[in-house]
Write an enzyme that holds these catalytic residues in place. Structure first.
Site: not given
Ligand code: ATR
Length: 278
Positions: A70, A107, A136
Site C-alpha cells: 500500500k 478504507d 490498518a
Molecule cells: P496491518 O497492515 O494489518 O495493520 P501491520 O502494519 O503489521 O499490519 O500492523 C499490525 C498491528 O498489530 C500493529 O499495531 C501491531 O503492534 P506493533 O506495532 O506493536 O507491532 C499489532 N500487533 C501484532 N501482533 C501483536 C501482538 N502479539 N500483540 C500486540 N499487538 C500486536
C-alpha cells in the site's frame, strides 16, 4: 445484461489468493450491468511497479492494492487524496492515462460507512479507542477524526508507532497515543476498534469490559477466520460485536465508484456474502 467496454481491474498483493475482492467486484459489476475483468495478481517487491504499469498500458482502469504494497502504491501515484497522503498508503489507484495515476485510500470511508449504515453508530461526540498503529490503523484514523468524535485514543504495543500516528493527525482533532496497559485511564469508550493483526495468529486483543460504556460496540477490522477470536471473546463478555466484512465491501464499493462512476448497492452484496459464508 452486462454491456459496454470491458473494464480491466486487478488487486495486487502478496499473498493475494485469499482476497475476496474479485468476487465482490464481480457482484458489483453484475449489479451495475458492467463488463468487468478483475484479477488477483501476486507480486513481489521487485515486480510490483512493473506489473501495475503493465495493467495501465493494457488499458486497465485502475487497481486495488493490499499488503504489503500500500505504501509502494502511494509512492507510484502522480496525485493523491488527503486520506492517502495522511496514511502514506493507497488501497486504490485510478489510471487517468498511462502516466497519470491517482492514489486514494478508501478504507477509512469504508469503515465510516459501515459503522453508520451497518451498525447505526453515532460518531459525533463519541469516545473511540483504536487498538493498533500499523497500516490498518493508519488507513482509518483520519476518517474517524473527520467524523467529529470527542477523542480517538490510539493504543499500541509499540508506543512510538501510536505517537507517530498522533503527530500526523492531531490537526484533525483530539487524538491521544498510549499503550494498551494505559487504556483504563482513557476509558470509558463508546466504540472500540480492533486494527491489530492478532486475529491472523488466532488471538484476541486485550479488551476489558470495564473500558466500555454499556451500549458500546466492539468493531473488528478483521473478517472471516481472523475475526473469530475477538468475536468469541465479545460473546463471552456480552459485548456487542461487528466484524469488518461490511467495511471490506464498503471500501470496495468506493473504489468501484472511482473507476466506473457507479455506486453499487452495498447492503445487497454484503447480505449475499454473509449468506454464502453459511
Ligand atoms: P496491518 O497492515 O494489518 O495493520 P501491520 O502494519 O503489521 O499490519 O500492523 C499490525 C498491528 O498489530 C500493529 O499495531 C501491531 O503492534 P506493533 O506495532 O506493536 O507491532 C499489532 N500487533 C501484532 N501482533 C501483536 C501482538 N502479539 N500483540 C500486540 N499487538 C500486536
Amino acid at each position: 445484461m452486462a454491456s459496454g467496454p470491458l473494464i480491466k481491474l486487478a488487486v495486487f498483493g502478496n499473498p493475494v489468493a485469499q482476497s475476496r475482492s474479485p468476487e465482490i467486484h464481480g457482484l458489483f459489476a453484475a449489479q451495475c450491468g458492467l463488463r468487468v475483468d478483475y484479477r488477483a495478481i501476486q507480486v513481489t517487491a521487485d515486480t510490483f511497479a512493473q506489473e501495475v504499469r503493465m495493467l495501465a498500458l493494457e488499458g486497465g482502469r485502475g487497481c486495488n492494492i493490499t499488503a504489503p504494497f500500500k505504501n509502494a502504491a502511494w509512492q507510484l501515484a502522480s496525485h493523491d487524496s488527503d486520506s492517502a497522503r495522511r496514511a502514506q498508503a493507497a488501497n486504490t489507484l485510478v489510471f487517468d492515462n498511462d502516466e497519470s495515476w491517482f492514489a486514494d485510500s478508501t478504507d477509512g470511508m469504508g469503515l465510516l460507512q459501515d459503522l453508520q449504515d451497518g451498525a447505526s453508530v453515532e460518531l459525533a461526540g463519541a469516545s473511540i479507542c483504536l487498538l493498533g498503529a500499523g497500516g490498518a490503523a493508519a488507513g482509518v484514523l483520519g476518517a474517524l477524526l473527520n467524523a467529529d468524535p470527542d477523542k480517538v485514543v490510539v493504543a499500541n504495543r509499540s508506543l512510538e508507532k501510536a505517537q507517530q500516528l498522533e503527530l500526523a493527525h492531531r490537526d484533525l482533532g483530539e487524538v491521544v497515543a498510549c499503550k494498551p496497559a494505559e487504556l483504563s485511564s482513557e476509558a470509558p469508550f463508546d466504540l472500540f476498534i480492533n486494527a491489530t493483526s492478532l486475529g491472523h495468529s488466532g488471538h484476541a486483543p486485550v479488551l476489558d469490559p470495564s473500558w466500555l460504556n454499556p451500549e458500546a460496540l466492539c468493531y473488528d477490522m478483521n473478517y472471516g477466520e481472523a475475526a473469530e477470536p475477538l468475536r468469541r471473546k465479545c460473546e463471552e463478555q456480552r459485548i456487542c460485536y461487528r466484524d469488518g466484512l461490511g467495511m471490506l465491501v464498503q471500501q470496495a464499493a468506493l473504489s468501484f465508484e472511482l473507476w466506473t462512476g457507479k455506486m453499487p448497492d452495498v447492503a445487497e452484496v454484503l447480505e449475499h456474502l454473509r449468506d454464502s459464508a453459511g
